[in-house]
Design a protein around this motif. Structure first.
Motif, PDB file in Angstrom:
ATOM      1  N   ARG A 141      -9.431  21.728   7.774  1.00 15.96           N
ATOM      2  CA  ARG A 141      -9.020  21.597   6.370  1.00 15.96           C
ATOM      3  C   ARG A 141      -9.946  20.651   5.605  1.00 15.96           C
ATOM      4  O   ARG A 141     -10.535  19.724   6.176  1.00 15.96           O
ATOM      5  N   GLU A 142     -10.034  20.901   4.296  1.00 17.68           N
ATOM      6  CA  GLU A 142     -10.675  19.934   3.396  1.00 17.68           C
ATOM      7  C   GLU A 142      -9.608  18.937   2.962  1.00 17.68           C
ATOM      8  O   GLU A 142      -8.535  19.329   2.496  1.00 17.68           O
ATOM      9  N   ILE A 143      -9.907  17.649   3.103  1.00 20.04           N
ATOM     10  CA  ILE A 143      -8.962  16.602   2.713  1.00 20.04           C
ATOM     11  C   ILE A 143      -9.660  15.685   1.715  1.00 20.04           C
ATOM     12  O   ILE A 143     -10.687  15.071   2.045  1.00 20.04           O
ATOM     13  N   LEU A 144      -9.124  15.637   0.522  1.00 18.07           N
ATOM     14  CA  LEU A 144      -9.713  14.811  -0.531  1.00 18.07           C
ATOM     15  C   LEU A 144      -8.825  13.587  -0.740  1.00 18.07           C
ATOM     16  O   LEU A 144      -7.653  13.710  -1.089  1.00 18.07           O
ATOM     17  N   VAL A 145      -9.390  12.413  -0.491  1.00 20.17           N
ATOM     18  CA  VAL A 145      -8.643  11.158  -0.648  1.00 20.17           C
ATOM     19  C   VAL A 145      -9.278  10.344  -1.767  1.00 20.17           C
ATOM     20  O   VAL A 145     -10.488  10.047  -1.716  1.00 20.17           O
ATOM     21  N   ARG A 146      -8.478  10.007  -2.773  1.00 22.27           N
ATOM     22  CA  ARG A 146      -8.952   9.111  -3.836  1.00 22.27           C
ATOM     23  C   ARG A 146      -8.303   7.755  -3.614  1.00 22.27           C
ATOM     24  O   ARG A 146      -7.096   7.594  -3.772  1.00 22.27           O
ATOM     25  N   ASP A 147      -9.119   6.766  -3.219  1.00 27.32           N
ATOM     26  CA  ASP A 147      -8.567   5.424  -3.045  1.00 27.32           C
ATOM     27  C   ASP A 147      -8.910   4.573  -4.257  1.00 27.32           C
ATOM     28  O   ASP A 147      -9.373   5.090  -5.282  1.00 27.32           O
ATOM     29  N   GLY A 164       0.831  -1.196   0.000  1.00 24.96           N
ATOM     30  CA  GLY A 164       0.000   0.000   0.000  1.00 24.96           C
ATOM     31  C   GLY A 164       0.864   1.243   0.000  1.00 24.96           C
ATOM     32  O   GLY A 164       1.897   1.299   0.668  1.00 24.96           O
ATOM     33  N   CYS A 165       0.470   2.234  -0.772  1.00 27.33           N
ATOM     34  CA  CYS A 165       1.197   3.507  -0.772  1.00 27.33           C
ATOM     35  C   CYS A 165       0.231   4.646  -1.067  1.00 27.33           C
ATOM     36  O   CYS A 165      -0.837   4.443  -1.659  1.00 27.33           O
ATOM     37  N   SER A 166       0.602   5.818  -0.629  1.00 30.30           N
ATOM     38  CA  SER A 166      -0.195   7.025  -0.873  1.00 30.30           C
ATOM     39  C   SER A 166       0.738   8.106  -1.388  1.00 30.30           C
ATOM     40  O   SER A 166       1.921   8.135  -1.034  1.00 30.30           O
ATOM     41  N   TRP A 167       0.208   8.988  -2.216  1.00 32.98           N
ATOM     42  CA  TRP A 167       1.054  10.068  -2.725  1.00 32.98           C
ATOM     43  C   TRP A 167       0.306  11.389  -2.763  1.00 32.98           C
ATOM     44  O   TRP A 167      -0.928  11.442  -2.812  1.00 32.98           O
ATOM     45  N   ILE A 168       1.101  12.439  -2.735  1.00 34.32           N
ATOM     46  CA  ILE A 168       0.568  13.797  -2.734  1.00 34.32           C
ATOM     47  C   ILE A 168       1.517  14.663  -3.554  1.00 34.32           C
ATOM     48  O   ILE A 168       2.738  14.445  -3.529  1.00 34.32           O
ATOM     49  N   LYS A 169       0.983  15.596  -4.292  1.00 38.37           N
ATOM     50  CA  LYS A 169       1.816  16.442  -5.153  1.00 38.37           C
ATOM     51  C   LYS A 169       2.042  17.800  -4.492  1.00 38.37           C
ATOM     52  O   LYS A 169       1.112  18.427  -3.981  1.00 38.37           O
ATOM     53  N   TYR A 170       3.306  18.222  -4.513  1.00 44.92           N
ATOM     54  CA  TYR A 170       3.663  19.530  -3.948  1.00 44.92           C
ATOM     55  C   TYR A 170       4.796  20.110  -4.777  1.00 44.92           C
ATOM     56  O   TYR A 170       5.819  19.470  -4.997  1.00 44.92           O
ATOM     57  N   LYS A 171       4.612  21.326  -5.272  1.00 45.83           N
ATOM     58  CA  LYS A 171       5.596  22.016  -6.111  1.00 45.83           C
ATOM     59  C   LYS A 171       6.051  21.144  -7.281  1.00 45.83           C
ATOM     60  O   LYS A 171       7.245  20.934  -7.504  1.00 45.83           O
ATOM     61  N   LYS A 212      -4.471   7.063  -2.924  1.00 43.95           N
ATOM     62  CA  LYS A 212      -3.989   5.785  -2.381  1.00 43.95           C
ATOM     63  C   LYS A 212      -4.254   4.689  -3.399  1.00 43.95           C
ATOM     64  O   LYS A 212      -5.304   4.672  -4.050  1.00 43.95           O
ATOM     65  N   ASN A 213      -3.290   3.754  -3.522  1.00 41.99           N
ATOM     66  CA  ASN A 213      -3.435   2.703  -4.541  1.00 41.99           C
ATOM     67  C   ASN A 213      -4.364   1.585  -4.105  1.00 41.99           C
ATOM     68  O   ASN A 213      -4.830   0.790  -4.925  1.00 41.99           O
ATOM     69  N   LEU A 214      -4.657   1.491  -2.798  1.00 40.55           N
ATOM     70  CA  LEU A 214      -5.575   0.472  -2.281  1.00 40.55           C
ATOM     71  C   LEU A 214      -6.785   1.154  -1.651  1.00 40.55           C
ATOM     72  O   LEU A 214      -6.855   2.379  -1.580  1.00 40.55           O
ATOM     73  N   ARG A 215      -7.696   0.336  -1.161  1.00 42.14           N
ATOM     74  CA  ARG A 215      -8.872   0.881  -0.495  1.00 42.14           C
ATOM     75  C   ARG A 215      -8.480   1.390   0.897  1.00 42.14           C
ATOM     76  O   ARG A 215      -7.711   0.739   1.604  1.00 42.14           O
ATOM     77  N   VAL A 216      -8.993   2.554   1.287  1.00 44.21           N
ATOM     78  CA  VAL A 216      -8.656   3.130   2.584  1.00 44.21           C
ATOM     79  C   VAL A 216      -9.225   2.243   3.696  1.00 44.21           C
ATOM     80  O   VAL A 216     -10.337   1.730   3.594  1.00 44.21           O
ATOM     81  N   CYS A 217      -8.421   2.028   4.754  1.00 46.10           N
ATOM     82  CA  CYS A 217      -8.879   1.141   5.836  1.00 46.10           C
ATOM     83  C   CYS A 217      -9.846   1.890   6.758  1.00 46.10           C
ATOM     84  O   CYS A 217      -9.933   3.125   6.736  1.00 46.10           O
ATOM     85  N   VAL A 218     -10.561   1.135   7.591  1.00 39.64           N
ATOM     86  CA  VAL A 218     -11.591   1.712   8.470  1.00 39.64           C
ATOM     87  C   VAL A 218     -10.985   2.733   9.422  1.00 39.64           C
ATOM     88  O   VAL A 218     -11.529   3.827   9.625  1.00 39.64           O
ATOM     89  N   ASP A 219      -9.829   2.402  10.009  1.00 45.39           N
ATOM     90  CA  ASP A 219      -9.242   3.314  10.990  1.00 45.39           C
ATOM     91  C   ASP A 219      -8.772   4.611  10.337  1.00 45.39           C
ATOM     92  O   ASP A 219      -8.986   5.697  10.892  1.00 45.39           O
ATOM     93  N   CYS A 220      -8.128   4.506   9.170  1.00 44.24           N
ATOM     94  CA  CYS A 220      -7.653   5.727   8.487  1.00 44.24           C
ATOM     95  C   CYS A 220      -8.824   6.610   8.077  1.00 44.24           C
ATOM     96  O   CYS A 220      -8.739   7.845   8.134  1.00 44.24           O
ATOM     97  N   HIS A 221      -9.907   5.981   7.668  1.00 41.60           N
ATOM     98  CA  HIS A 221     -11.108   6.736   7.293  1.00 41.60           C
ATOM     99  C   HIS A 221     -11.634   7.504   8.492  1.00 41.60           C
ATOM    100  O   HIS A 221     -11.941   8.712   8.413  1.00 41.60           O
ATOM    101  N   ASN A 222     -11.713   6.816   9.626  1.00 45.63           N
ATOM    102  CA  ASN A 222     -12.212   7.447  10.852  1.00 45.63           C
ATOM    103  C   ASN A 222     -11.260   8.546  11.324  1.00 45.63           C
ATOM    104  O   ASN A 222     -11.679   9.647  11.689  1.00 45.63           O
ATOM    105  N   ALA A 223      -9.941   8.257  11.293  1.00 49.09           N
ATOM    106  CA  ALA A 223      -8.944   9.227  11.754  1.00 49.09           C
ATOM    107  C   ALA A 223      -8.959  10.487  10.895  1.00 49.09           C
ATOM    108  O   ALA A 223      -8.824  11.606  11.410  1.00 49.09           O
TER     109      ALA A 223
END
Length: 749
Positions: free
Chosen positions: A725-731, A616-623, A704-715
């Motif tokens: 903040r607005e946080i947009l997660v595409r799993d 599992g991995c997640s990425w974010i773009k900055y500059k 995220k390349n996989l489905r977000v887990c229950v705990d991460c969704h809740n957190a």
């Protein structure tokens, strides 16, 4: 009638020799010869030499010189008028052409044909037809084979069966129906307008059939899907040229018969037929379509042997073939060694990167192409926009959107559709819908892109409303449209509506395929109706594919149905023994019930079978840089700040009432270790990085390349409230927009 002066003949001969010795006439030599003539020949208005000079000045593109010579002729004859008229006609100088035609004392067939050709060459189809009808109505000059050939070619370009039939009638009336020069464009016209039976009738009525005519009919048959008839005609040919072979090879590929195309190419080589760049382009397309890498390599070796490797067309086809065979390194090697690259070459490499999951490289190669001064076309720009969409790179995608506006490429529907998809995949459905509304012309792809965008965001009501509007507007949906609608129903739990849409597909002539069945399995199992999902699968015309079984197994894990879960896992293992989903999801189910011995057994099985789980991995773009994180990742130069931020967040979350879901940790370890593992999941690291670096007034966008887990969704719900903040997660399944402690999915995903 006295013969022209000898010196005029001699100079005219020199002119012809001068213009035939090179591919392009030498302008300087032509002017020198003209000066010599002016000095040595007393009669400057000699029409014989002057007419020749007008013709050759026109060939050199020196129209002003040609006109000056013409204007100097004291008594121009009909040949003089036609020479300058033809020059203007071929150069597309319509006003000058019209002026000369009006002044011709008695226009003949050549005059009328020049006028018709001039209008046709300038894409003035309506005026071409008007002049043709005027020629017939006046009746002083009858149309000849050149007239009919030009009008039939115009009918082909215009795809006008009505005009073509009318011209055919006049061909018969004037007795030209047996002429090969007229027969070939007549056959071509009927083929291109889709009247293949008429094309065959004309062909078989011809007394003499040229190879060109055979090739034309074969092309028409293949275009109409009549492959066996095309093969039969090909084998009946007494004589074939390389175009005959290439035409059949290309047609076989277009009709999905790539293997036959490769076999025909082998036969072509065996018979010693000359192979050109178009033949190589077609057979390499077949190799790419079938992913037969070894065949492609053999053809590459042959290309190298006969010194075609530097041909830009062949090089581009090789890049495309290797990309489709998943051999991106070979594609890169060919691309880098190409001495000459055009926009097609760059686009082939760009698309190759995109198709193989290297979206960042696709964007990079696009920028490199622009640095080399190569302007993108609509297909290139559409492809790089698709790569930005896959990366969820809104900033770069928006820049390419601006480039489309400035360059005018936004007028191409393929580019507009790519931008709609970009904004939809980046979670900006409002921007996507705005562009959609601004489009003057929308096709099926435009509607489907927007439908799919709303579906991925989980906006089921908006998806269904848009789909129903699409039907009202008379746009026929395709299989992809229904995948979008069914997945929207699945994400919202609209089971009955999903059934309704699934049963509607046959009404539009769409037979369900694996993706539609997977949507229905997901719809039922996600809603907890696992027994119904099992019954649905057993009634399917064919068993589910790997994704279908994995979908059912995933829902069994969530709902704790071990019996159906084992059935799904065993079915998935039987279908695809190397698929990690069956091991991982079943292990998760055992771990959730504390059966660690079963978990250990499954993990041993994975090691024995050498099955690897995608990390599992997640990425974010900055500059303009993509920052990738995995669980417990410490490779980032910002790691200290990230972990410090997470520690602070966890303290604040606990104060707000956050209760970690240790059931998401599928390892037999103590509770404190589970809490530690939970706190460092990849999406949490990416979100912490976003809080540190992304300006407060911008949303944080994480993929995220996989489905977000229950705990991460809740957190993440808690983090959005604490940080404001607005946080947009595409799993892997959908979008989640977290804001003020809530998620757009309504906790149903």
């Amino acid at each position: 009638m006295s013969s022209p002066p000898l010196r005029s003949h001699h100079c005219a001969s020199l002119l012809r020799k001068l213009t035939s010795e090179a591919t392009a006439p030498d302008r300087a030599q032509l002017k020198k010869l003209h000066c010599l003539v002016l000095k040595t020949i007393p009669s400057r208005s000699d029409p014989y030499f002057s007419n020749t000079l007008v013709t050759f000045y026109a060939k050199c593109g020196l129209l002003r010189h040609a006109r000056r010579v013409f204007d100097g002729i004291t008594h121009p004859n009909l040949f003089s008028w036609n020479a300058v008229l033809s020059a203007y006609s071929k150069s597309g100088c319509v006003p000058e052409m019209e002026e000369i035609f009006r002044r011709v004392p008695h226009p003949d067939g050549v005059s009328w044909n020049s006028l018709i050709s001039g209008y046709a060459g300038s894409h003035e189809s309506a005026r071409t037809v008007v002049v043709y009808k005027l020629m017939l109505r006046e009746g002083r000059v009858s149309p000849n084979r050149i007239t009919f050939s030009k009008m039939l070619m115009l009918s082909s370009v215009w795809l006008s069966a009505k005009l073509g039939r009318q011209v055919h009638g006049q061909v018969v009336r004037f007795g030209f129906e047996r002429y090969t020069f007229v027969g070939s464009p007549l056959v071509d016209m009927y083929s291109k307008v889709g009247l293949i039976d008429d094309a065959r009738r004309v062909f078989y009525e011809m007394a003499e059939k040229s190879v060109v005519m055979y090739n034309t009919v074969i092309t028409g048959l293949l275009r109409s899907g009549m492959v066996d008839d095309a093969k039969g005609l090909f084998h009946a040919m007494a004589e074939r040229d390389s175009i005959s072979w290439t035409t059949l090879i290309t047609g076989l590929i277009q009709n999905g018969q790539e293997e036959d195309a490769i076999d025909l190419f082998r036969e072509m080589r065996f018979r010693g037929v000359a192979i050109d760049q178009y033949t190589f382009g077609s057979v390499l397309t077949a190799c790419g379509g079938l992913s037969v890498l070894e065949h492609g390599k053999q053809i590459h070796a042959y290309i190298f042997r006969i010194h075609y490797k530097d041909n830009v067309f062949v090089g581009s086809a090789l890049v495309d073939m290797y990309s489709k065979c998943k051999s991106i390194k070979y594609a890169e090697n060919v691309f880098r060694k190409m001495p000459l690259k055009n926009v097609i070459s760059w686009t082939a490499m760009l698309v190759g990167y995109g198709q193989n999951g290297f979206s960042e490289e696709a964007v990079r190669i696009f920028c490199e192409m622009q640095r080399h001064g190569v302007e993108p076309d609509d297909f290139t720009l559409g492809s790089v926009l698709s790569s930005c969409a896959n990366l969820a790179s809104l900033e770069e995608g928006a820049q390419f959107h601006c480039q489309a506006l400035v360059s005018g490429l936004i007028s191409f529907i393929t580019v507009s559709n790519a931008i709609i998809t970009l904004y939809a995949k980046c979670g900006s459905t409002e921007d996507s819908h705005q562009l959609f509304d601004e489009m003057s012309i929308k096709d099926q792809v435009s509607w489907t892109a927007l439908v799919s965008g709303y579906a991925q965001f989980g906006k089921a009501k908006e998806t269904i409303k848009l789909f129903e509007r699409m039907l009202v507007e008379g746009i026929k949906p395709d299989g992809v449209t229904f995948i979008g609608v069914l997945s929207a129903c699945s994400r919202a739990g609209f089971v009955e509506k999903g059934y309704e849409f699934f049963n509607t597909m046959l009404k539009y002539g769409i037979a369900p395929v694996a993706d539609h069945y997977t949507c229905m399995i997901d719809l039922l199992s996600r809603a907890g109706r696992l027994n119904e999902a099992e019954k649905f699968i057993k009634q399917m015309s064919c068993p589910p594919d790997a994704i279908g079984w994995a979908t059912l197994l995933s829902s069994c894990r969530i709902h704790g149905n071990m019996e159906i879960g084992k059935w799904a896992a065993e079915s998935l293992l039987e279908l695809d023994p190397q698929n990690p989903a069956s091991y991982v999801l079943l292990a998760n189910m055992y771990a959730a019930t504390g059966k660690w011995d079963k978990v250990a057994e499954l993990r041993r099985g994975m090691r024995v079978q050498m099955v690897k789980k995608d990390p599992g991995c997640s990425w974010i773009k900055y500059k303009n840089k993509v920052h990738i994180f995995s669980a417990n990742d410490q490779s980032s130069p910002y790691s200290d700040e990230i972990y410090s931020k997470l520690k602070w967040l966890y303290r604040k979350m606990m104060e707000e009432g956050y209760n970690p879901d240790t059931g998401s940790v599928l390892h037999d370890v103590v509770e404190s270790e589970k809490l530690h593992m939970l706190s460092h999941h990849s999406e949490k690291l990416a979100i912490a990085f976003g809080l540190l670096c992304i300006p407060h007034d911008l949303p944080i966008r994480v993929v995220k390349n996989l489905r977000v887990c229950v705990d991460c969704h809740n957190a993440t719900k808690y983090i959005s409230k604490i940080a404001g903040r607005e946080i947009l997660v595409r799993d892997a399944a959908r979008f989640h927009l977290f804001k003020d402690g809530a998620c757009s999915c309504g906790d149903f995903w």
